[in-house]
Design an enzyme around this catalytic site. Structure first.
Site, short mmCIF file in Angstrom:
data_model
loop_
_atom_site.label_atom_id
_atom_site.label_comp_id
_atom_site.label_asym_id
_atom_site.label_seq_id
_atom_site.Cartn_x
_atom_site.Cartn_y
_atom_site.Cartn_z
N LYS A 170 4.81 101.78 61.12
CA LYS A 170 5.43 102.80 60.27
C LYS A 170 6.80 102.24 59.88
O LYS A 170 7.76 102.32 60.64
CB LYS A 170 5.58 104.11 61.07
N GLU B 259 28.82 104.25 67.36
CA GLU B 259 28.31 103.18 66.51
C GLU B 259 28.44 103.58 65.05
O GLU B 259 27.92 104.63 64.65
CB GLU B 259 26.83 102.91 66.83
N CYS C 86 22.28 95.54 64.49
CA CYS C 86 22.47 96.19 65.80
C CYS C 86 23.28 95.33 66.76
O CYS C 86 24.00 95.84 67.58
CB CYS C 86 21.11 96.50 66.40
N GLU D 7 14.42 99.47 71.25
CA GLU D 7 15.54 98.59 70.84
C GLU D 7 16.47 99.47 70.04
O GLU D 7 16.18 99.81 68.89
CB GLU D 7 15.02 97.43 69.98
P1 NAD Z 1 16.30 105.78 62.85
O1 NAD Z 1 16.21 106.06 64.30
O2 NAD Z 1 16.84 106.82 61.95
O3 NAD Z 1 14.86 105.41 62.26
C1 NAD Z 1 14.09 104.34 62.76
C2 NAD Z 1 12.63 104.59 62.43
O4 NAD Z 1 12.18 105.73 63.17
C3 NAD Z 1 12.35 104.89 60.96
O5 NAD Z 1 11.13 104.27 60.59
C4 NAD Z 1 12.21 106.41 60.96
O6 NAD Z 1 11.41 106.90 59.91
C5 NAD Z 1 11.53 106.64 62.29
N1 NAD Z 1 11.69 107.99 62.86
C6 NAD Z 1 12.70 108.87 62.66
N2 NAD Z 1 12.49 110.00 63.38
C7 NAD Z 1 11.33 109.81 64.06
C8 NAD Z 1 10.58 110.61 64.98
N3 NAD Z 1 11.00 111.81 65.36
N4 NAD Z 1 9.43 110.11 65.48
C9 NAD Z 1 9.01 108.87 65.14
N5 NAD Z 1 9.66 108.07 64.25
C10 NAD Z 1 10.82 108.54 63.73
O7 NAD Z 1 17.13 104.41 62.73
P2 NAD Z 1 17.58 103.68 61.39
O8 NAD Z 1 18.67 104.48 60.76
O9 NAD Z 1 16.38 103.31 60.58
O10 NAD Z 1 18.19 102.32 61.98
C11 NAD Z 1 19.52 102.18 62.38
C12 NAD Z 1 19.60 102.19 63.89
O11 NAD Z 1 18.71 101.20 64.42
C13 NAD Z 1 20.98 101.79 64.40
O12 NAD Z 1 21.35 102.63 65.47
C14 NAD Z 1 20.78 100.36 64.91
O13 NAD Z 1 21.67 99.97 65.91
C15 NAD Z 1 19.37 100.42 65.40
N6 NAD Z 1 18.77 99.09 65.45
C16 NAD Z 1 18.55 98.50 66.66
C17 NAD Z 1 18.02 97.21 66.74
C18 NAD Z 1 17.78 96.53 68.06
O14 NAD Z 1 17.04 95.55 68.10
N7 NAD Z 1 18.36 97.00 69.16
C19 NAD Z 1 17.67 96.54 65.56
C20 NAD Z 1 17.90 97.16 64.34
C21 NAD Z 1 18.44 98.44 64.30
#
Ligand code: NAD
Length: 495
Positions: free
Chosen positions: A194, A399, A303, A269
């Site tokens: 997804k 963050e 991240c 992650e």
């Molecule tokens: P997000 O949590 O808003 O969304 C991530 C994914 O989860 C998207 O595909 C979203 O549609 C989905 N999602 C949202 N709500 C959900 C739910 N209730 N159930 C299942 N899926 C759901 O994050 P984002 O804004 O896309 O990404 C930014 C964040 O990701 C930052 O906090 C960043 O630090 C983190 N990040 C971490 C890493 C790592 O490897 N540690 C890498 C990249 C990004």
């Protein structure tokens, strides 16, 4: 300079009425609801994606389960590796297409899309392909003495766990999606992805290429939509593991739900508020280019990138003076122009969030450099350096996931460690010093999954990656991912 020419194949792909990719083919979406994919540099819609219903998500999971039992679990490790290698070759052949899709939908600089996102996707896929033939168990000699002369032997085997739910964020959708695909397919698992609703296109294109690579139908499925679609996916009964990359709040909610779904495994992650410590002996001129690149790569939307600088007080004035000059030379512009050094933030929701942090900093007169929001079209903000005096400052605790970095001074190592660890996050950290003995003494005390010395924001498939504290659960890459995607079976034989 001017923008690169958009390939005809990219234009055609964006113009399609995309459905979901299930059982090796496009499935027309059941719902008429569409999400616009917005180019963050122009604020124009470049494509639309479908929003999957619960039935569509379950059909994708069903397809992945069937493919797991009938084809993929029985495919030899050698062949699994070969097919992943073929997929990597096809990504390489279509590299410019992927780079343009990423830049048009995330605002990532075209050079970064080409040389980091797409190039690293290929490297990672090839690395994962190599593991397919190297997964093994162990033999052991049972320890309890035999009572009646019989003997025992025992061994363990690793078996693929089944269908993986891969939930991907927007910052590096192709690369992070391929980390999940590579981990799943090399161990013999199948996957339903997804992608983020902001940047869905490159993984949809990849799913098509997977069929061309000879990966059987159903092994990789992609359903599109926002959080609700992701929720349907983690709630699906046949999911054996959720591999999630995204924010802490979503990750914690997903972890709880997955546990309720018959202990579905999770790896998370999540976010970070990563520290970079510049020690008294550091050479500021030598470190600045590397530190700036690591901090502002993809407008800080990484991240692993640092957001907190700790500078020894003896170096503070020199550091501020030199970094300010260097930051003022960062040229902002169109991400499709090869000479641009800094592009827009990736989407409006995120832009609004970063704007709030900048307003907070302006109101408290903390801006050393940058801090302004671009008035015209596009989600542009300046690379920003802020001064903080307390580790309790929200700008030092939360963050921003943007090009906003805060700086504080320290006097001695104990104070440095205590301030660095004063965070709910623990993803990455770096120490900038020429005193290796000092670095080696500090490393064990730092609460982070990765610590770099004289470098930062550098991921390598041979080195495990993941967070401690609220930054995550589990490790990716190296051989560390194998345990998460396989079940360990113990076998004992009496003879
Ligand atoms: P997000 O949590 O808003 O969304 C991530 C994914 O989860 C998207 O595909 C979203 O549609 C989905 N999602 C949202 N709500 C959900 C739910 N209730 N159930 C299942 N899926 C759901 O994050 P984002 O804004 O896309 O990404 C930014 C964040 O990701 C930052 O906090 C960043 O630090 C983190 N990040 C971490 C890493 C790592 O490897 N540690 C890498 C990249 C990004």
């Amino acid at each position: 300079m001017s923008d690169v020419q958009i390939l005809a194949s990219v234009q055609q792909f964006m113009a399609r009425q995309h459905g979901h990719f299930i059982q090796g083919e496009w499935v027309k979406a059941a719902s008429s609801e569409r999400i616009h994919i917005i180019n963050p540099a122009t604020e124009q819609s470049v494509a639309t994606i479908a929003v999957a219903t619960k039935q569509e998500v379950e059909a994708a999971v069903q397809s992945a389960e069937q493919a797991f039992h009938t084809v993929w679990a029985n495919t030899s490790p050698y062949e699994r590796g070969q097919k992943l290698l073929k997929l990597a070759d096809l990504v390489e052949q279509h590299a410019e297409e992927f780079a343009q899709l990423e830049s048009l939908t995330t605002g990532k600089l075209i050079q970064l899309s080409r040389h980091l996102e797409v190039a690293q996707t290929i490297v990672f896929l090839r690395y994962f392909a190599g593991w397919a033939t190297k997964i093994h168990g162990q033999t052991m000699t049972p320890s309890i003495p035999s009572m009646q002369g019989e003997q025992y032997t025992a061994y363990t085997m690793r078996q693929a766990i089944g269908v993986i739910a891969g939930i991907v964020p927007w910052n590096f959708s192709l690369m992070i999606g391929c980390w999940k695909i590579g981990s799943a397919l090399t161990t013999g698992c199948t996957i339903v992805l997804k992608p983020s609703e902001f940047t869905t296109l490159s993984l949809l294109r990849l799913a098509e290429l997977a069929i061309e690579a000879g990966i059987p139908a159903g092994v990789i499925n992609v359903v599109t939509g926002a959080g609700q679609t992701g929720q349907y996916l983690i709630d699906a009964k046949k999911i054996k593991k959720v591999s999630f990359t995204g924010s802490v709040a979503t990750g914690i909610a997903i972890g709880q739900r997955a546990m309720c779904n018959d202990l579905t495994r999770v790896s998370l992650e999540l976010g970070g508020k990563n520290a970079a410590a510049i020690c008294a002996d550091a050479d500021i001129d030598a470190l600045l280019p590397t530190l700036l690149q690591a901090t502002f790569v993809h407008q800080g939307q990484v991240c692993a990138a640092p957001e907190r600088f700790f500078v020894h007080q003896s170096k503070y004035d020199e550091f501020i003076e030199k970094i300010t000059v260097a930051m003022q030379q960062i040229k902002m512009g169109s991400p499709l122009d090869e000479s641009t050094m800094f592009g827009p933030l990736s989407n409006k929701v995120h832009f609004e969030k970063v704007k709030q942090y900048l307003e907070m900093a302006q109101n408290k007169q903390q801006v050393i450099c940058g801090g302004k929001v671009h008035a015209g079209t596009g989600y542009f903000v300046e690379p920003t350096l802020l001064k903080v005096t307390s580790v309790e400052d929200p700008l030092f605790m939360e963050e921003t996931f943007g090009p906003v970095v805060s700086v504080i001074t320290f006097e001695h190592d104990e104070e440095l460690i205590s301030m660095m660890n004063h965070s709910r996050f623990g993803l990455t950290a770096s120490i900038w010093t020429n005193d290796l003995a000092k670095a080696l003494r500090l490393i064990p005390k730092i609460e982070a999954g990765s610590v770099w010395v004289n470098m930062h924001t550098f991921l390598d498939p041979a080195v495990p990656f993941g967070g401690v504290k609220a930054s995550g659960l589990g490790r990716e890459f190296s051989d560390a991912f194998i345990e998460d995607y396989t079940e360990l079976k113990s076998v004992m034989i009496r003879y």
